[in-house]
Design a protein around this motif. Structure first.
Motif, PDB file in Angstrom:
ATOM      1  N   ALA A  63      75.197  42.644 -65.738  1.00  0.00           N
ATOM      2  CA  ALA A  63      75.821  41.356 -65.995  1.00  0.00           C
ATOM      3  C   ALA A  63      75.696  40.609 -64.641  1.00  0.00           C
ATOM      4  O   ALA A  63      75.654  39.393 -64.681  1.00  0.00           O
ATOM      5  CB  ALA A  63      77.310  41.616 -66.367  1.00  0.00           C
ATOM      6  N   LEU A  64      75.757  41.302 -63.654  1.00  0.00           N
ATOM      7  CA  LEU A  64      75.705  40.591 -62.227  1.00  0.00           C
ATOM      8  C   LEU A  64      74.553  40.046 -61.920  1.00  0.00           C
ATOM      9  O   LEU A  64      74.409  38.939 -61.428  1.00  0.00           O
ATOM     10  CB  LEU A  64      76.389  41.330 -61.248  1.00  0.00           C
ATOM     11  CG  LEU A  64      78.072  41.774 -61.079  1.00  0.00           C
ATOM     12  CD1 LEU A  64      78.574  42.768 -60.064  1.00  0.00           C
ATOM     13  CD2 LEU A  64      78.684  40.593 -60.944  1.00  0.00           C
ATOM     14  N   ILE A  65      73.291  40.820 -62.167  1.00  0.00           N
ATOM     15  CA  ILE A  65      72.078  40.561 -61.835  1.00  0.00           C
ATOM     16  C   ILE A  65      71.698  39.438 -62.640  1.00  0.00           C
ATOM     17  O   ILE A  65      70.867  38.302 -62.269  1.00  0.00           O
ATOM     18  CB  ILE A  65      71.189  41.640 -61.989  1.00  0.00           C
ATOM     19  CG1 ILE A  65      71.294  42.855 -60.807  1.00  0.00           C
ATOM     20  CG2 ILE A  65      69.571  41.371 -61.989  1.00  0.00           C
ATOM     21  CD1 ILE A  65      70.695  44.106 -61.133  1.00  0.00           C
ATOM     22  N   ILE A  66      71.950  39.415 -64.063  1.00  0.00           N
ATOM     23  CA  ILE A  66      71.587  38.318 -65.029  1.00  0.00           C
ATOM     24  C   ILE A  66      72.416  37.080 -64.659  1.00  0.00           C
ATOM     25  O   ILE A  66      71.882  36.054 -64.731  1.00  0.00           O
ATOM     26  CB  ILE A  66      71.916  38.815 -66.324  1.00  0.00           C
ATOM     27  CG1 ILE A  66      71.228  39.898 -66.900  1.00  0.00           C
ATOM     28  CG2 ILE A  66      71.860  37.763 -67.552  1.00  0.00           C
ATOM     29  CD1 ILE A  66      71.253  40.618 -68.286  1.00  0.00           C
ATOM     30  N   GLY A  67      73.767  37.151 -64.168  1.00  0.00           N
ATOM     31  CA  GLY A  67      74.332  36.103 -63.854  1.00  0.00           C
ATOM     32  C   GLY A  67      73.746  35.538 -62.480  1.00  0.00           C
ATOM     33  O   GLY A  67      73.795  34.229 -62.393  1.00  0.00           O
ATOM     34  N   LEU A  68      73.243  36.125 -61.862  1.00  0.00           N
ATOM     35  CA  LEU A  68      72.601  35.782 -60.421  1.00  0.00           C
ATOM     36  C   LEU A  68      71.447  35.137 -60.773  1.00  0.00           C
ATOM     37  O   LEU A  68      71.183  33.716 -60.319  1.00  0.00           O
ATOM     38  CB  LEU A  68      72.450  36.839 -59.492  1.00  0.00           C
ATOM     39  CG  LEU A  68      71.548  36.491 -58.169  1.00  0.00           C
ATOM     40  CD1 LEU A  68      72.586  35.601 -57.455  1.00  0.00           C
ATOM     41  CD2 LEU A  68      71.363  37.800 -57.296  1.00  0.00           C
ATOM     42  N   VAL A  69      70.721  35.562 -61.641  1.00  0.00           N
ATOM     43  CA  VAL A  69      69.383  34.919 -61.862  1.00  0.00           C
ATOM     44  C   VAL A  69      69.510  33.596 -62.786  1.00  0.00           C
ATOM     45  O   VAL A  69      68.937  32.387 -62.590  1.00  0.00           O
ATOM     46  CB  VAL A  69      68.443  35.798 -62.826  1.00  0.00           C
ATOM     47  CG1 VAL A  69      67.242  35.101 -63.341  1.00  0.00           C
ATOM     48  CG2 VAL A  69      68.054  36.975 -62.100  1.00  0.00           C
ATOM     49  N   ILE A  70      70.502  33.723 -63.715  1.00  0.00           N
ATOM     50  CA  ILE A  70      70.775  32.252 -64.546  1.00  0.00           C
ATOM     51  C   ILE A  70      71.675  31.402 -63.635  1.00  0.00           C
ATOM     52  O   ILE A  70      71.165  30.076 -63.830  1.00  0.00           O
ATOM     53  CB  ILE A  70      71.769  32.748 -65.912  1.00  0.00           C
ATOM     54  CG1 ILE A  70      71.065  33.692 -66.664  1.00  0.00           C
ATOM     55  CG2 ILE A  70      72.083  31.597 -66.466  1.00  0.00           C
ATOM     56  CD1 ILE A  70      69.852  32.944 -67.483  1.00  0.00           C
ATOM     57  N   GLY A  71      72.358  31.762 -62.799  1.00  0.00           N
ATOM     58  CA  GLY A  71      73.134  30.694 -61.905  1.00  0.00           C
ATOM     59  C   GLY A  71      72.173  30.149 -60.875  1.00  0.00           C
ATOM     60  O   GLY A  71      72.213  28.944 -60.441  1.00  0.00           O
ATOM     61  N   ALA A  72      71.136  31.082 -60.215  1.00  0.00           N
ATOM     62  CA  ALA A  72      70.162  30.585 -59.451  1.00  0.00           C
ATOM     63  C   ALA A  72      69.116  29.546 -60.110  1.00  0.00           C
ATOM     64  O   ALA A  72      68.992  28.423 -59.464  1.00  0.00           O
ATOM     65  CB  ALA A  72      69.445  31.701 -58.750  1.00  0.00           C
TER      66      ALA A  72
END
Length: 88
Positions: free
Chosen positions: A9-18
């Motif tokens: 979830a953190l990795i996906i959140g980082l990618v989507i947020g970026a």
């Protein structure tokens, strides 16, 4: 929830947020942790919207779902950057 689910979830959140930050023009003066939070929330809400529209389960990459998530992240980044900059 297992630790692998949290890390995912953190990795996906980082990618989507970026990606959301890249869509918004100009410089956003918000910390990376806030970008991750916006990305995680946008990914969850975007998946819900894609499910309601019936485009969440497709063969291959879910481009429509990804587009919805990035658009929500861009809206979140723009709104947060505007309010975060005024506080300082």
């Amino acid at each position: 929830m297992e630790i692998t689910g949290i890390i995912s979830a953190l990795i996906i959140g980082l990618v989507i947020g970026a990606l959301g930050r890249l869509v918004v023009p100009g410089r956003q003066r918000i910390p990376i942790w806030l970008t991750i939070v916006i990305g995680v929330v946008a990914a969850l809400i975007g998946t819900g919207i894609a499910t309601l529209l019936g485009v969440a389960d497709t063969a291959g990459i879910d481009w429509i779902e990804l587009g919805i998530q990035v658009a929500l992240a861009a809206l979140g980044v723009a709104a947060t950057a505007g309010t975060y900059a005024r506080k300082k």
